[in-house]
Design an enzyme around this catalytic site. Structure first.
Site, PDB file in Angstrom:
ATOM      1  N   TRP A   1      35.537  33.281  34.823  1.00  9.70           N
ATOM      2  CA  TRP A   1      35.170  33.874  36.528  1.00  9.70           C
ATOM      3  C   TRP A   1      35.709  34.806  36.558  1.00  9.70           C
ATOM      4  CZ3 TRP A   1      35.208  34.201  41.527  1.00  9.70           C
ATOM      5  CH2 TRP A   1      34.961  34.685  41.713  1.00  9.70           C
ATOM      6  N   HIS A   2      37.345  34.622  36.815  1.00  5.83           N
ATOM      7  CA  HIS A   2      38.608  34.987  38.015  1.00  5.83           C
ATOM      8  C   HIS A   2      38.563  36.147  37.548  1.00  5.83           C
ATOM      9  CE1 HIS A   2      38.851  31.292  39.684  1.00  5.83           C
ATOM     10  NE2 HIS A   2      38.968  32.284  40.689  1.00  5.83           N
ATOM     11  N   GLY A   3      38.417  36.525  35.816  1.00  7.93           N
ATOM     12  CA  GLY A   3      39.188  37.142  34.920  1.00  7.93           C
ATOM     13  C   GLY A   3      38.718  37.752  33.409  1.00  7.93           C
TER      14      GLY A   3
END
Lengths: 497, 489
Positions: free
Chosen positions: B340-342
């Protein structure tokens, strides 16, 4: 509702804006008196107040690119080939207008049968084989050659260099930047090395950059008496050899086809470096020293350059300097020109078979309020570098213009081509500049091969500048300034690169 | 003072891809002055307040993402309608069907914008084809508002909340500008009831908001931005140019930078929402004080970790399906949280490390109850902090190669004797780091004391606090960049 502070929200915001507006009206002088930077609430929507640079330093500095109309009225126009779009052309200040003939001739006639060497001197901008490595790869792809050329015995950036893997231990390093009593004569790269007990140096290829193998290795040394050498090729068993005593700089060549070689040296020996190469093609030797402003070149004797050249026969010497000279607002660079001219003259004497190309300073940015802008001093330094090239009759390439001029470093950083110090390149940026440089050089080769020339830049720029009286006056007075000015404090500028 | 350039002003008010609107910008201050004045006048009228704030939020989003604000409008309409469909469905199977459609749409949107190129690249590498990234623009904040609207529909599906009656109220919730682009992730069940209450800001809330905005600015601009430009970025750009010592400090610097950046921005968002009468829970609670990794995740980006727990971990079965499924669920939650962060393998690795550590800690805890062995608090804090720092390397490095180089430098080129030169050369950077970590490790009671002190200040005092922070901020922002120093090693 007495306890509702909601109404205080716009009131406090208003007071805050009012306070900051009041700050914006405080004159800069007052801020600097209390040693603070001014607070500007309107900076992003105010009209520009930055004075425009002198006309001759406007973005399109005089070059072949902006020349055509005036030139045609001057002379020798039949042979003229205009500088194409997308290329920043090399300015030729040689009196014959053929300042690059040595390298062009060698590329055309010799590269197929023997090594053609280029010495690339510079500062931290090219260290780790940044730019230089891609420049070498580009030329080798066109003219042949395998190997990274000269590599010193030790290097503070060995881990950083991506074109050859390099590990070492137990060598004493002497450098042109740290003069020491009793140090041995410094070699062409500005370094010399004394092997100590249990020394070892290991070189191997195999990173994504550079050649994946080499055919031979040459060791450069000086020894009053013969000295033992042990080396290991790849996984083969160790072999013993001898470095024969010579009074002058000597070389010892080993046929060492492969991708890894390891050496350990005996005593009574001064070492300089090794060259990784094949029997023909182009070799770009990276002689970078971080923190070098250019006059480090004077720290190596003329005789050493000549001795080295008698083994290497360089056909082109590139001088890339300036980052360690430039301060954000220095416009007075008169002291710089004669100092660098002395260095260029020494190089000319040391490498008599070589063409010489001065590369102007690259773009560098500094912080201003909340954005980054190019050092205002850059056009002044470039003009000084052009001046010294003109006076010594060598060729000059305006790297700043090639990068895109004003503000180009910010674009490089944003595109991931340069580091966040707004000064140094990343490999991708080095590749981009290497290609720009190679393009400029190949355009010169095209002209050479077709026996076409532009008239000497010395003639051209004067003619071109006469197109506008205003421009000419500014330029001339600038030159006068450069001649008359000295570093006001008489000190060496701070050098960190 | 030079005159105003009106063409620049018009340009500034339009969408500028390179200049999204930030709470620490001058533009936001001007806009907020106008906004808050009108807000105060309109707030007694619910409908007018909702429309006004929603329009402002949409403008705020337009300023950062251009015409993609229409995507936000579209997502709002779709989720609102599906929320009602889920609620109204009289059979479980239909509820489930509408929920699945909702998940496909929301996650599909997120996947398209965020992960298409990632998977496309993976596929080209697998099939040895050239990779040319597809020109997909990532709209700002899409990860945050997708999670926020998912919490709404999942809560309806679980029967925990009723759908919002008015679509305008729902639009207000999804687009509310304080948390729109960078969180915290606000739950519908916490937020929407506040919308129907009278708009009241108590003096305590007002003071707390001013404290949070000031300290948020300080963390974001004075500490995080300064460290990033003057030290951390250059280390992570070329680790091999620096000794292991510098690299290690680069990692410590980054740990502080990311905390101050993220939590500082969160603090500002929480403070601004508070000024408008909306209260959010704490999002960061001095996470580096944690004594184990489980505690770290209770204190770091709390709104995200609790979202992942409630909607991902529990949806996968949580701890209800036996011990191994529990471990697996825990692990997968963190892997997906990493992604989700990248969209990069590095983030997945980061998630794997954290997921693995959470499972490890849970296993250990099941054998050794807390307090079974006497440990020094600082030893476990130090270990936890270093593990988190180690994971940050993969989070920050531009590629796995950079991460390897950095670790290699720390392991083999440490050069401890550089310490004196290093301290001399990077005095300011080290002072900022020392200040940042000292503030971070202060006990919570001191933070509350400072907060109370700001609360009790008269309006002029609060003004002085903000002006002082902004003055400091401009000094740091326009300070000369720390020159590069290459130590011989």
């Amino acid at each position: 509702m007495a306890s509702n502070s909601l109404r205080q929200v716009p009131i406090l915001t208003l007071l805050l804006v009012a306070g900051l507006v009041a700050f914006s009206y405080v004159p800069e002088r007052v801020w600097s008196d209390i040693n603070l930077k001014p607070v500007r609430l309107f900076s992003s929507i105010q009209e520009d107040t930055k004075p425009s640079p002198p006309l001759s330093f406007a973005k399109k500095t005089p070059s072949a690119k902006t020349a055509p109309k005036v030139e045609e009225s001057v002379a020798v126009q039949k042979k003229h080939l205009p500088c194409p779009n997308g290329i920043t052309c090399i300015e030729d200040y040689d009196s014959t207008g053929q300042g690059l003939r040595q390298i062009m001739q060698a590329l055309s006639q010799e590269a197929q049968t023997k090594p053609v060497r280029i010495a690339f001197f510079g500062d931290s901008f090219i260290e780790g084989d940044m730019l230089c490595g891609d420049f070498r790869d580009t030329l080798q792809a066109l003219f042949g050659g395998r190997g990274v050329g000269y590599v010193p015995l030790t290097s503070p950036v060995a881990n950083f260099r991506a074109t050859i893997r390099h590990q070492f231990r137990n060598f004493k390093t002497y450098s042109v930047l740290q003069k020491q009593q009793g140090s041995p004569a410094l070699g062409v790269s500005g370094y010399s090395f004394i092997p100590e007990g249990n020394n070892l140096v290991n070189y191997s290829t195999g990173r994504p950059y550079g050649a994946s193998r080499f055919d031979r290795v040459r060791v450069f040394y000086q020894a009053k008496q013969s000295s033992a050498l042990r080396y290991t090729l790849g996984s083969e068993p160790e072999q013993a050899d001898t470095l024969v005593a010579r009074s002058a700089l000597a070389e010892h060549a080993l046929t060492a086809a492969g991708n890894q070689v390891r050496f350990s040296f005996g005593n009574n020996l001064t070492l300089y470096g090794l060259s990784f190469e094949a029997d023909h093609g182009v070799y770009v030797d990276n002689f970078s020293i971080r923190g070098n402003s250019g006059w480090g070149l004077l720290g190596v004797s003329e005789s050493m350059y000549q001795q080295f050249n008698s083994l290497q026969h360089y056909k082109l010497v590139i001088l890339q300097y300036g980052l360690n000279v430039i301060q954000p607002n220095t416009t007075q660079l008169g002291w710089y020109v004669p100092k660098m001219m002395a260095a260029i003259e020494r190089i000319k004497k040391g490498f008599p078979e070589a063409s010489i190309l001065v590369i102007g300073v690259s773009d560098r940015s500094m912080r201003q309020a909340d954005s980054y802008v190019s050092f205002p001093s850059i056009p002044y330094l470039i003009e000084a570098q052009r001046e010294m090239s003109r006076k010594t009759g060598v060729t000059f390439w305006n790297l700043w213009e090639a990068m895109g001029g004003e503000g180009s470093m910010v674009k490089y950083v944003n595109a991931g081509l340069a580091n966040k110090d707004y000064t140094h390149l990343k490999y991708a940026g080095g590749r981009k500049i290497a290609r720009l440089l190679a393009k400029a050089l190949l355009f010169e080769k095209k002209k050479y091969d077709q026996n076409l020339t532009t008239e000497p830049a010395a003639v051209r720029t004067v003619a071109q500048r006469s197109g506008s009286d205003l421009t000419r006056q500014t330029t001339v007075s600038q030159h006068r300034d450069l001649r008359n000015q000295r570093d006001p404090a008489g000190r060496k500028p701070e050098s960190v690169f | 003072m030079p005159p105003i350039d009106f063409s620049k002003l018009t340009e500034l008010l339009q969408y500028q891809p390179e200049a999204p609107i930030l709470f620490n910008s001058g533009l936001f201050l001007w806009l907020f002055l106008g906004f808050s004045s009108i807000y105060v006048l309109l707030q007694p009228h619910h409908r007018a307040k909702v429309i006004f704030v929603t329009l402002f939020s949409l403008y705020f989003y337009y300023k950062s993402s251009g015409w993609y604000f229409l995507l936000l409008v579209l997502a709002t309409v779709v989720d609102y309608v599906l929320g009602w469909f889920i609620y109204d469905a009289d059979q479980k199977v239909f509820k489930r069907l509408w929920m699945i459609i909702n998940l496909i749409l929301n996650l599909g949107l997120l996947a398209y914008f965020k992960y298409t190129n990632f998977f496309y690249q993976a596929w080209t590498e697998f099939s040895h084809q050239p990779y040319n990234p597809l020109p997909i623009f990532l709209p700002v904040g899409v990860s945050f508002y997708t999670f926020q609207s998912l919490s709404y529909t999942i809560d309806i599906y679980r029967g925990e909340i009723k759908p919002v009656k008015s679509i305008l109220d729902y639009a207000f919730f999804v687009s509310f500008f304080p948390q729109l682009v960078a969180g915290p992730i606000v739950r519908a069940k916490d937020f929407i009831p506040q919308l129907y209450r009278p708009t009241i800001v108590t003096p305590e809330q007002f003071g707390r908001a001013i404290f949070l905005i000031g300290s948020g600015l300080f963390k974001k601009v004075v500490i995080s931005d300064y460290l990033s430009v003057n030290f951390v970025d250059r280390i992570f750009d070329n680790p091999t140019l620096y000794s292991g010592l510098e690299n290690l400090f680069g990692v410590y610097g980054y740990a502080l930078q990311i905390y101050c950046d993220f939590s500082g921005y969160s603090d500002m968002a929480i403070g601004i929402a508070l000024l408008l009468g909306f209260e959010y829970p704490v999002n960061f609670d001095s996470p580096y004080q944690s004594r184990n990794i489980t505690e770290f995740w209770r204190r770091w980006h709390i709104s995200l970790s609790s979202w992942l727990r409630d909607y991902l971990y529990i949806s996968m079965g949580g701890n209800r399906k036996g011990i191994f499924r529990t471990y697996f669920n825990l692990f997968m939650t963190m892997v997906l949280g990493g992604l989700w962060h990248g969209a990069a393998w590095r983030f997945i690795l980061w998630g794997v490390l954290h997921g693995g550590a959470l499972v490890f800690h849970r296993v250990i805890r099941s054998y050794f109850s807390p307090g079974a062995y006497p440990t020094y608090r600082w030893v476990s804090q130090l270990l936890t902090f270093h593990f988190v720092c180690f994971c940050w390397i993969f989070f920050r490095a531009d590629s796995m190669e950079i991460a390897q180089q950095l670790l290699h430098q720390i392991a083999t080129e440490f050069n401890p004797m550089l310490i004196v030169q290093f301290i001399e050369g990077y005095q300011n950077v080290l002072l900022v780091m020392l200040l940042g970590y000292t503030l971070h490790f202060l006990p919570r009671s001191m933070e509350l004391q400072a907060e109370n002190w700001i609360i009790r200040l008269p309006l002029v005092g609060k003004l002085a606090w903000l002006l002082a922070v902004i003055l400091l901020m401009t000094q740091v922002q326009s300070a000369e960049v720390q020159p590069f120093i290459y130590f011989q090693f």
